[in-house]
Design an enzyme around this catalytic site. Structure first.
Site, PDB file in Angstrom:
ATOM      1  N   GLU A   6       0.812  -1.223   0.000  1.00 13.91           N
ATOM      2  CA  GLU A   6       0.000   0.000   0.000  1.00 13.91           C
ATOM      3  C   GLU A   6       0.850   1.281   0.000  1.00 13.91           C
ATOM      4  O   GLU A   6       0.897   2.019   0.996  1.00 13.91           O
ATOM      5  CB  GLU A   6      -0.965   0.014   1.183  1.00 13.91           C
ATOM      6  CG  GLU A   6      -2.064  -1.018   1.046  1.00 13.91           C
ATOM      7  CD  GLU A   6      -3.176  -0.838   2.074  1.00 13.91           C
ATOM      8  OE1 GLU A   6      -2.951  -0.201   3.112  1.00 13.91           O
ATOM      9  OE2 GLU A   6      -4.272  -1.333   1.826  1.00 13.91           O
ATOM     10  N   GLU A  40      -6.839  -7.523  -0.622  1.00  8.99           N
ATOM     11  CA  GLU A  40      -7.346  -7.600   0.752  1.00  8.99           C
ATOM     12  C   GLU A  40      -8.833  -7.255   0.717  1.00  8.99           C
ATOM     13  O   GLU A  40      -9.209  -6.155   0.324  1.00  8.99           O
ATOM     14  CB  GLU A  40      -6.620  -6.597   1.660  1.00  8.99           C
ATOM     15  CG  GLU A  40      -5.129  -6.841   1.756  1.00  8.99           C
ATOM     16  CD  GLU A  40      -4.417  -5.817   2.644  1.00  8.99           C
ATOM     17  OE1 GLU A  40      -5.101  -5.051   3.360  1.00  8.99           O
ATOM     18  OE2 GLU A  40      -3.174  -5.768   2.600  1.00  8.99           O
TER      19      GLU A  40
HETATM   20  C1  GAL Z   1      -4.545  -2.462   4.910  1.00  6.77           C
HETATM   21  C2  GAL Z   1      -3.136  -3.020   5.059  1.00  6.77           C
HETATM   22  C3  GAL Z   1      -3.121  -4.271   5.897  1.00  6.77           C
HETATM   23  C4  GAL Z   1      -3.961  -4.100   7.120  1.00  6.77           C
HETATM   24  C5  GAL Z   1      -5.360  -3.730   6.722  1.00  6.77           C
HETATM   25  C6  GAL Z   1      -6.310  -3.567   7.890  1.00  6.77           C
HETATM   26  O1  GAL Z   1      -4.504  -1.092   4.685  1.00  6.77           O
HETATM   27  O2  GAL Z   1      -2.563  -3.299   3.810  1.00  6.77           O
HETATM   28  O3  GAL Z   1      -1.798  -4.578   6.247  1.00  6.77           O
HETATM   29  O4  GAL Z   1      -3.400  -3.102   7.919  1.00  6.77           O
HETATM   30  O5  GAL Z   1      -5.326  -2.509   6.037  1.00  6.77           O
HETATM   31  O6  GAL Z   1      -7.594  -3.230   7.454  1.00  6.77           O
END
Ligand code: GAL
Length: 644
Positions: A144, A321
């Site tokens: 990110e 994610e």
């Molecule tokens: C994203 C990140 C992850 C985790 C997640 C939590 O922004 O890539 O590592 O922190 O959020 O929602």
């Protein structure tokens, strides 16, 4: 193309003796992909130059043996503490000049060349060791870019890099850095801001009042180029050792570097989708809408990014994610409505995702994200999302191919325009992203499917309608391409409003070939002073005064033109509210020969090559002319013929 599921896993968080069982359960749940490694630098290289590969060899071996494909993340978002002893000046500096500290993540400045060398070193070590490993199915660079406001840094490294970058920009044949050319391009005669040398130029923070917008924009471009270079360094190393595709996980509503340019060095774009966190944190919805969609997320925000990143990935994109339950980071963190994890997953597939990976496998009982749900609870019992993932697994097994099709509508999205708007919004709350998102929503309310294109596009073949709202910089080549396409074109506001160095061009904007429209004056409006239209709705926040011989198609209640059209090109001079934009889209879509659907609130549609997907974002069932869709429900229909 096969659609797949996956998850994000941190073997270093759990005893080795649970890895095999975790892997077995992942496979049983229908998961194909497991992303690991992206924060594990302190375990891979506990001391400078001393690598501990045993645990990672074992983890990759166990996951691969279970039949999973590994996405291996480079750990450069979390340099270990010893790194700061080696490079005390590698930390980013915020706009107030404060150095950011160790103790969370992303504690580096993209401009720091010493840290870049360290990144090249660790990525080389990883790529040499695992580049040909049969279990490695893909690579992720860093994690990110831009998260936690980390793109822009006002460090000494950034200042030195910026000076060299500017010198290069203003170097031409036989002229090594023409400072006079910079002074002229930026208009530095104003307020006696002229420089005698590139080394006199500082970063545009901590000035007494606002810095020169040309200075700020140049710095934003420099910063974006550092992200591109940082990423490219990693992709070049990985490609030398591995044939597996490389991706990065981008974010929602993070626009402070040019994703098109980063994407040029990657094989796949992916992004991290947290619909409920986003609704609370960055959609900007009013409180009633936040309540109505608290357990579902905004009906357009995910789709917007699916379409944008499909573009950035040149067709190949994933969800790296996917929110599986309550998160920890938004102002309020509710649970998803039952069925939403399945809906979010299918919506991504309908927009062309190859894979959807849930973040994370098991909720961590320690550290910053202990309140963040996973597919498993901290005690390894399944959390509610696990069943929804299984349901998608079963549906995927039965589902016919989700085929792709070019959408009939395209929006040009320009990260450079976003930077320019943020430097000079001209009114509180005005942003490029916000404007484009409003147009996107209106198109979705009309039931249209949308592609995003970069501002470098010159061929619009196959599109019936092309939108370029807010494109503050428009090259002559882009103008010519739009002027000669057979699509309907919708421009404005602020199209072509600045030259490449943030000066107002003469002839005055939009100076669009064949369109006799001139922006004579520009005003921003108080939010409580909308301007009523004689057509439908209001203009809010921002309005330009137009002159010219093109035909007025939207006018204020006092008769002033708000949108003007000539031939296939329409220029829109204001920021329309929903009613105004619905009217404008309806008119333009009709001109383009596109069929629109007036969708009930919260119901959205997406066409693939052979199917129409309906998604109900409401917390109640919707009855409409095609039937009933349950709360959080999905309906799939075969299209009679291939969509255009
Ligand atoms: C994203 C990140 C992850 C985790 C997640 C939590 O922004 O890539 O590592 O922190 O959020 O929602």
């Amino acid at each position: 193309m096969q659609r797949t599921l996956g998850t994000c896993y941190y073997p270093e968080h759990w005893p080795q003796d649970v890895w095999a069982e975790d892997a077995r359960r992942m496979v049983e749940m229908g998961l194909t992909w497991v992303r690991i490694g992206e924060f594990a630098w302190s375990r891979i290289e506990p001391e400078p130059g001393h690598f501990d590969w045993a645990w990672l060899d074992h983890a990759i071996g166990v996951l691969g043996a279970a039949g999973l494909k590994v996405v291996l993340g480079t750990p450069t978002a979390t340099p270990p503490r010893w790194m700061l002893t080696r490079h005390p000046d590698m930390l980013a500096v915020d706009i107030e000049g404060r150095t950011r500290k160790f103790g969370s993540r992303r504690h580096y400045c993209f401009s720091h060349l010493g840290y870049r060398d360290e990144c090249a070193r660790i990525v080389t070590a990883l790529a040499e060791r695992y580049g040909k490993h049969p279990a490695i199915g893909a690579w992720q660079t860093d994690n990110e870019y831009g998260c936690h406001d980390t793109t822009i840094s006002y460090s000494d490294a950034a200042r030195n890099g910026f000076r060299a970058w500017l010198r290069q920009c203003f170097t031409d044949d036989g002229n090594d850095g023409d400072i006079g050319a910079l002074n002229r391009a930026w208009g530095n005669v104003f307020w006696s801001m002229e420089y005698g040398d590139f080394d006199d130029i500082d970063l545009p923070n901590l000035t007494v009042t606002e810095p020169n917008p040309a200075h700020s924009l140049a710095f934003r471009r420099y910063t974006s180029d550092q992200v591109v270079a940082f990423n490219r360094l990693q992709t070049e190393v990985i490609r030398a050792h591995s044939n597996a595709p490389i991706l990065h996980n981008y974010m929602g509503r993070i626009t402070d570097f040019d994703h098109w340019k980063v994407g040029d060095d990657l094989d796949i774009a992916s992004w991290d989708s947290y619909p409920l966190g986003f609704l609370e944190d960055r959609v900007g919805a009013d409180p009633q809408r936040q309540r109505d969609f608290a357990g579902q997320g905004d009906p357009d925000f995910q789709a917007f990014h699916h379409d944008l990143y499909r573009g950035v990935g040149r067709g190949r994109w994933w969800i790296m994610e996917q929110q599986p339950g309550p998160v920890n980071w938004a102002p309020y963190n509710p649970s998803p409505l039952p069925g939403m994890v399945r809906l979010w997953t299918w919506e991504a597939f309908a927009h062309g995702a190859e894979a959807v990976c849930y973040f994370r496998w098991r909720q961590a009982p320690f550290a910053q994200e202990q309140m963040h749900a996973g597919l498993l609870r901290p005690d390894s019992i399944e959390a509610p999302a696990a069943d929804e993932a299984r349901q998608v697994r079963d549906e995927l097994a039965e589902a016919p191919e989700v085929t792709r099709a070019q959408a009939p509508v395209a929006i040009i999205f320009d990260y450079d325009a976003d930077a320019a708007w943020s430097i000079q919004p001209h009114g509180a709350g005005l942003s490029y992203f916000g404007l484009v998102f409003e147009y996107y929503r209106a198109l979705r309310r009309a039931g249209l499917s949308i592609d995003f294109l970069p501002p470098t596009t010159r061929d619009f073949a196959g599109y019936k309608l092309v939108l370029a709202p807010g494109l503050i910089h428009m090259s002559e080549e882009l103008k010519q391409s739009l002027a000669t396409t057979s699509a309907q074109v919708l421009l404005g506001p602020r199209s072509g409003a600045r030259d490449p160095h943030m000066a107002i061009p003469v002839p005055l904007p939009p100076a669009f070939p064949g369109l006799d429209v001139t922006v004579q004056r520009v005003q921003s409006l108080r939010p409580d002073m909308p301007v009523g239209l004689s057509t439908a709705g209001h203009v809010v926040r921002y309005l330009e005064e137009l002159s010219g011989s093109a035909e007025p198609v939207l006018t204020t209640s006092t008769g002033d033109p708000v949108a003007m059209q000539h031939g296939r090109v329409t220029y829109m001079a204001g920021w329309g509210d929903d009613i105004c934009l619905d009217d404008l889209i309806d008119r333009t879509a009709k001109n383009a020969g596109l069929e629109t659907i007036a969708l009930p609130d919260g119901l959205r549609v997406r066409d693939t090559g052979q199917e129409r997907f309906w998604f109900n974002y409401n917390s109640y069932p919707v009855d409409f002319d095609q039937g009933r869709i349950d709360a959080a429900g999905i309906m799939r229909q075969t299209l009679a013929q291939e969509m255009p």
